[in-house]
Motif scaffolding. Structure first.
Motif: not given
Ligand SMILES: [Zn+2]
Length: 488
Positions: A235, A260-265, A290, A293, A296-297
């Motif tokens: 991240d 992390s979700h932050d990075s995917y976002q 992944p 996930v 999902e993003h």
């Protein structure tokens, strides 16, 4: 009885027609056509339909009992390593780093990079892959780069040379006159050979990779980067790229497995895409593949082989592994809460899409390739083998491509309208040159390493000089988030 296919004409035909195919167009509405023809004139698709009239002199291919699909696109392949095919079958990522990054990767001469690239290019065509991103991170000198390029230019497929060098910091090689001269000499209008930069971001807060990103920006080159690799890139690297404005819509993040979700976002918000190498992620330890996930993003996905020093070199295997990994985690997550998955989220159509259109989008070529549509470049694959019991019945074409087909069933491959594989065999004699070159590379490596080291290399010891907490030997940066710093 199987009727033999007509021989290829000696002169390349001006037009080629496929007759009576099941066609996976992979166009915007995902049309699937049955008993349809596809006409190629010159380098482009001229017509698609039933009972097409074709110009005189057209070479006609009986595509009945076969599936016609767009040429597949591999967005991350270390082609130079194909010269060592299968050698690392039992490696972990750490052992790969030890062998290539720390100990023996430097033994590759320019002709060894050429050998691997030529073999890998032919290997790709044979498997119906018409565009390959050569994630070429063994370019220690400009002679190595010229050798990599020469092989890609000689080979029949489209490629993107993603220039990299794991033996020096990206801020060093990218800022060198040698690299900039090489980069500016590239013909940016070429439709068959693209150019990018390939390097990783360690997360060092000093962000030394900034200089490489600036060079990429100045030269307007896309960057492809291994990101979300357990213990190596994480991240912090994504955050530094984001905060400094280097995440672009043409950036390709390879693996993206432990973020992390932050990075995917951040990836989703900046329009980049992820290259999944599922067999690699499953085997090496970058993190769980992944796709689940990424879905999902809403992050676009393409597929890749990574390296045939370990893994299958075709996208049939990549599609298969990706479907399996995605479905596995869905079932596991459901079972953990006492539930049952009754409908699979990831369908065979989705992975065929990722292997074709997804790749075209990732390399910025979806206006030309990735689908079968009139006006697009004729990168066309016919999957057909009348002698193969696994080719019938063809009741579910997406399912057949994703879970049944293999390279032996790739009957015909066109790249830019030119026939590169026909009647289940590669056209031309380059395979002989590739075999000779690769044999020479294997002999060279065996001789410089010695028998003992060569044999031990298939299951290398982890050396006393630590590599676990930093595979990038050009920097001293390490942190507990790359690896817990226990002395070996
Ligand atoms: Zn890789």
């Amino acid at each position: 009885m199987t009727i033999p296919a007509p021989a290829l004409p000696e002169q390349a035909p001006p037009s080629t027609a496929f007759r009576n195919a099941t066609i996976l167009t992979m166009d915007a509405s995902r049309r699937v056509l049955h008993g349809a023809d596809l006409l190629v004139v010159g380098d482009s698709i001229a017509a698609i339909g039933v009972g097409l009239e074709v110009p005189p002199g057209t070479f006609e291919i009986d595509a009945a009992r076969g599936i016609l699909m767009p040429g597949m696109i591999d967005t991350h392949r270390h082609m130079w390593q194909t010269a060592m095919r299968g050698y690392g079958a039992d490696w972990t990522l750490t052992q790969y780093f030890v062998w290539y990054y720390l100990e023996h990767g430097k033994q590759f001469r320019p002709q060894d990079v050429y050998a691997g690239n030529l073999l890998s290019s032919l290997d790709a065509i044979d498997a119906g892959i018409t565009t390959t991103v050569d994630w070429s991170h063994g370019l220690r000198t400009s002679e190595h780069a010229e050798a990599a390029l020469a092989a890609l230019e000689e080979a029949p497929g489209r490629s993107v040379l993603a220039y990299g060098n794991i033996f020096a910091g990206p801020w060093e090689w990218a800022d060198s006159e040698e690299f900039k001269n090489f980069a500016t000499a590239r013909d940016r209008s070429s439709e068959t050979l693209g150019f990018q930069m390939a390097f990783d971001v360690t997360g060092d807060p000093a962000f030394p990779e900034r200089r490489a990103f600036e060079v990429a920006r100045d030269l307007d080159l896309a960057v492809t980067t291994h990101a979300g690799v357990w213990g190596a890139t994480n991240d912090d690297g994504i955050r530094l790229m984001y905060e400094n404005g280097f995440m672009r819509d043409d950036t390709v993040y390879v693996h993206a497995a432990t973020l992390s979700h932050d990075s995917y976002q951040r990836i989703a918000a900046t329009g980049g895409s992820v290259s999944l190498s599922t067999e690699s992620e499953q085997s090496c330890g970058q993190g769980y593949p992944p796709s689940w996930v990424l879905r999902e993003h809403g992050i676009p996905v393409s597929l890749s082989v990574d390296t045939s020093v370990w893994f299958s070199s075709d996208l049939f295997a990549a599609m298969r592994a990706t479907l399996g990994a995605d479905r596995s985690i869905e079932h596991m997550k459901a079972h953990e809460v006492g539930d049952t998955v009754t409908h699979s989220h990831l369908r065979s159509e989705h992975v065929v899409d990722w292997a074709t259109r997804g790749g075209a989008d990732a390399v910025g070529a979806s206006d030309r390739v990735g689908s079968l549509e009139v006006g697009k470049k004729a990168d066309v694959v016919l999957v057909k083998n009348d002698a193969s019991p696994s080719m019938f019945p063809l009741v579910n074409p997406y399912g057949h491509i994703a879970l049944q087909a293999n390279r032996a069933e790739v009957h015909t491959v066109l790249v830019n309208g030119r026939i590169a594989k026909y009647d289940n065999e590669l056209v031309g004699t380059q395979i002989h040159a590739a075999r000779k070159a690769v044999e020479d590379t294997v002999t060279h490596l065996q001789s410089v390493l010695g028998e003992e080291v060569w044999n031990a290399g298939m299951n290398p010891d982890i050396p006393a000089t630590k590599i676990l907490d930093n595979p990038y030997q050009y920097t001293d940066y390490r942190t507990s988030s790359t690896h817990v710093a226990t002395e070996v």
